[in-house]
Design a protein around this motif. Structure first.
Motif, short mmCIF file in Angstrom:
data_model
loop_
_atom_site.label_atom_id
_atom_site.label_comp_id
_atom_site.label_asym_id
_atom_site.label_seq_id
_atom_site.Cartn_x
_atom_site.Cartn_y
_atom_site.Cartn_z
N TYR A 142 0.85 -1.19 0.00
CA TYR A 142 0.00 0.00 0.00
C TYR A 142 0.89 1.25 0.00
O TYR A 142 1.75 1.39 0.86
CB TYR A 142 -0.91 -0.03 1.24
CG TYR A 142 -1.73 1.23 1.41
CD1 TYR A 142 -2.45 1.76 0.34
CD2 TYR A 142 -1.79 1.89 2.64
CE1 TYR A 142 -3.20 2.93 0.50
CE2 TYR A 142 -2.54 3.04 2.80
CZ TYR A 142 -3.23 3.56 1.72
OH TYR A 142 -3.96 4.71 1.87
N ALA A 143 0.68 2.11 -0.98
CA ALA A 143 1.39 3.40 -1.03
C ALA A 143 0.59 4.39 -0.19
O ALA A 143 -0.44 4.92 -0.63
CB ALA A 143 1.50 3.88 -2.47
N MET A 144 1.04 4.64 1.02
CA MET A 144 0.20 5.34 2.00
C MET A 144 -0.01 6.81 1.70
O MET A 144 -0.85 7.44 2.34
CB MET A 144 0.73 5.15 3.43
CG MET A 144 2.00 5.89 3.76
SD MET A 144 2.38 5.81 5.56
CE MET A 144 1.36 7.14 6.21
N GLY A 153 4.42 4.96 -13.47
CA GLY A 153 3.29 5.86 -13.70
C GLY A 153 2.07 5.47 -12.88
O GLY A 153 2.09 4.48 -12.15
N SER A 154 1.04 6.29 -12.99
CA SER A 154 -0.16 6.16 -12.17
C SER A 154 -1.42 6.18 -13.02
O SER A 154 -1.39 6.64 -14.16
CB SER A 154 -0.25 7.39 -11.25
OG SER A 154 0.28 7.13 -10.01
N GLN A 155 -2.52 5.78 -12.38
CA GLN A 155 -3.87 5.98 -12.94
C GLN A 155 -3.99 5.50 -14.38
O GLN A 155 -4.46 6.22 -15.25
CB GLN A 155 -4.27 7.46 -12.78
CG GLN A 155 -5.67 7.88 -13.26
CD GLN A 155 -6.81 6.98 -12.76
OE1 GLN A 155 -6.69 6.31 -11.75
NE2 GLN A 155 -7.91 6.94 -13.47
N ALA A 156 -3.57 4.25 -14.63
CA ALA A 156 -3.79 3.65 -15.95
C ALA A 156 -5.03 2.78 -15.86
O ALA A 156 -5.24 2.06 -14.88
CB ALA A 156 -2.59 2.82 -16.37
N GLU A 172 3.01 -1.84 -5.87
CA GLU A 172 2.66 -0.81 -4.88
C GLU A 172 1.50 -0.01 -5.43
O GLU A 172 1.57 0.57 -6.50
CB GLU A 172 3.86 0.10 -4.62
CG GLU A 172 4.48 0.62 -5.89
CD GLU A 172 5.59 1.64 -5.67
OE1 GLU A 172 5.84 2.01 -4.52
OE2 GLU A 172 6.18 2.06 -6.67
N LEU A 173 0.40 -0.02 -4.68
CA LEU A 173 -0.81 0.65 -5.15
C LEU A 173 -1.33 1.59 -4.09
O LEU A 173 -1.32 1.29 -2.90
CB LEU A 173 -1.89 -0.40 -5.46
CG LEU A 173 -1.52 -1.47 -6.50
CD1 LEU A 173 -2.62 -2.51 -6.59
CD2 LEU A 173 -1.28 -0.84 -7.86
N GLY A 174 -1.82 2.72 -4.54
CA GLY A 174 -2.45 3.68 -3.65
C GLY A 174 -3.93 3.76 -3.98
O GLY A 174 -4.78 3.09 -3.38
N ARG A 175 -4.26 4.56 -4.98
CA ARG A 175 -5.68 4.84 -5.28
C ARG A 175 -6.48 3.59 -5.60
O ARG A 175 -7.66 3.53 -5.28
CB ARG A 175 -5.78 5.85 -6.43
CG ARG A 175 -5.47 5.29 -7.78
CD ARG A 175 -5.41 6.37 -8.84
NE ARG A 175 -4.20 7.16 -8.74
CZ ARG A 175 -4.16 8.47 -8.86
NH1 ARG A 175 -5.24 9.16 -9.09
NH2 ARG A 175 -3.00 9.11 -8.78
C1 LIG Z 1 2.25 7.98 -5.61
C2 LIG Z 1 3.00 6.73 -5.76
C3 LIG Z 1 2.33 5.50 -5.77
C4 LIG Z 1 0.84 5.39 -5.68
O1 LIG Z 1 0.22 5.85 -6.82
P1 LIG Z 1 -1.34 5.50 -7.07
O2 LIG Z 1 -1.63 6.13 -8.36
O3 LIG Z 1 -2.09 6.09 -5.95
O4 LIG Z 1 -1.45 4.03 -7.09
C5 LIG Z 1 3.08 4.36 -5.87
N1 LIG Z 1 4.42 4.41 -5.96
C6 LIG Z 1 5.12 5.58 -5.96
C7 LIG Z 1 6.57 5.56 -6.06
C8 LIG Z 1 4.42 6.76 -5.88
O5 LIG Z 1 5.10 7.91 -5.89
#
Ligand SMILES: *Cc1c(COP(=O)(O)O)cnc(C)c1O
Length: 408
Positions: free
Chosen positions: A64-66, A205-208, A284-287
């Protein structure tokens, strides 16, 4: 009329109101002591992690990317559901340790780590994902000074990026990570310095929302990692493959096909290059983990007309939900999913703009949305508020202060 984004699955209606975790919006507001309020559903969080695990290879660890949401009760819950935690500052490190999370399962990426942050991480046995040669050398010196062997991995700046990604964080010149071509030399320096060599971190990258783009990127990440491991000439204990899994925020967005991603990854894992046969893999996932489980509730304090346009003015706004206002990494503003929480499921009958209470035209929560007729005192819900909401918005702006938060 402008369309609203899709309301995530899993929200019901109770007595004509939006229900979260089986409780109506107005009862949640009462319980929290008022609006504005972020509510996070623990059953949705649990279900999200469980369905992801079903789709992904058993060998893949989920982190989890907090930075997506550091709210302490949520962080504690997430810590119990996932295999590791990714942090990006000394402040997040404090929050993670306070939530009782295992230091050995925490890794710390992020540019501009100060010496105090490096020291706290090394002293605590956290893995540092090095962002530069300079950071590596500061870590060696701090380790020597405090008599503790630093656990070090290298964040790679790859020469490719995640296609269709909302925020590009790899490819070309970047403040993040060490250019791929320079990684083998630095890794050998880490090993020679006597540090605990952990492996590589490759975030692209993010949000794919396009599974094929993620599948392609994961294949590139594995190939790059194998090549680097081969050049380094040492076993690669750990590979953080990045993440980038997106959620549907806007009209027309389709949920990510995680089954396709899991199936493709399973196939890759079945025929790994020799360099990666014993590697531990993580994403590693956040959103993706927390975004859809959160709802932002605000109360309508005024209802007015201006030149034929109806405004529902709420007690919330961009100071808590910067992303929904369109001012957090979006080029063209589009509507997040939103609803009148006290008339959930009612047919829309009028076009209205939902705005916040800040004295700036940037403060918009929904533009030209078709909604049921709502009066002063009713509640508005903005969905997809579980990630990059409360902690990613300028809550001090205009003296407004933070929103309430509740995990149910
Ligand atoms: C922000 C970030 C994430 C999380 O990104 P999400 O789009 O929320 O999944 C994961 N890894 C790193 C290195 C980040 O900077």
């Amino acid at each position: 009329m402008k369309p609203l984004g899709p309301i995530p699955a899993g929200f019901d209606s109770l007595d004509g109101e939006l229900a979260i975790g089986g409780q109506s919006a107005s009862s949640l507001v009462e319980r929290a002591g008022g609006t504005p309020l972020f509510v996070y559903s623990s059953s949705m969080l649990k279900e999200r992690v469980a369905s992801l695990r079903r789709a992904m290879p058993a060998r893949l660890r989920i982190h989890y990317a907090m930075k997506a949401n550091p709210y302490a009760p949520l962080l504690e819950l997430m810590g119990s559901l996932v295999d590791g935690l990714d942090i990006a500052s000394g402040g997040e490190l404090k929050m993670a340790l306070a939530a009782g999370l295992d230091p050995a399962a925490i890794s710390f990426a992020g540019p501009g780590k100060r010496d105090e942050e490096l020291e706290a991480a090394i002293a605590g046995g956290i893995t540092l994902n090095l962002e530069s040669v300079g950071e590596a050398r500061r870590a060696f010196a701090i380790g020597d000074r405090i008599g503790k062997t630093p656990r070090l991995a290298i964040r790679v700046n790859p020469d490719f990026e995640l296609r269709g990604s909302g925020m590009k964080m790899g490819g070309g010149a970047k403040p993040f990570g060490v250019d791929a071509a320079k990684v083998p030399d630095l890794a050998r320096e880490v090993i020679t310095a006597g540090a605990d060599w952990r492996g590589l971190h490759i975030f692209t990258g993010s949000q794919a929302l396009d599974a094929d783009a993620i599948i392609e990127t994961q294949a590139n990440v594995l190939t790059l990692a194998a090549n680097l491991a081969n050049e380094i000439g040492a076993d690669l204990l750990h590979l953080n493959m990045g993440g980038g899994f997106g959620i549907p925020y806007f009209n027309g967005d389709q949920p990510l096909d995680i089954t396709a991603i899991g199936t493709a990854l399973e196939e890759r894992f079945a025929s790994l290059p020799e360099e990666l046969e014993n590697t531990e893999f993580a994403i590693e996932l956040g959103r993706y983990l927390v975004g859809e489980a959160g709802v932002y509730l605000t109360r309508i304090v005024d209802r007015k007309e201006s030149h034929g346009t109806t405004y529902l003015v709420t007690d919330g706004g961009l100071h808590h939900q910067l992303a929904a206002s369109g001012n957090f990494g979006t080029v063209v503003r589009r509507n997040y999913p939103a609803a009148i929480a006290t008339r959930f499921g009612e047919e829309p009958v009028e076009e209205a703009n939902i705005v916040g209470c800040l004295c700036t035209p940037l403060d918009r929560l929904a533009d030209q949305a078709m909604l049921p007729h709502a009066e002063v005192g009713e509640l508005v819900a903005v969905f997809c508020a579980g990630a990059y909401g409360a902690s990613a918005s300028p809550s001090a702006f205009l003296g407004q202060g933070p929103a309430r938060e509740l995990l149910v």
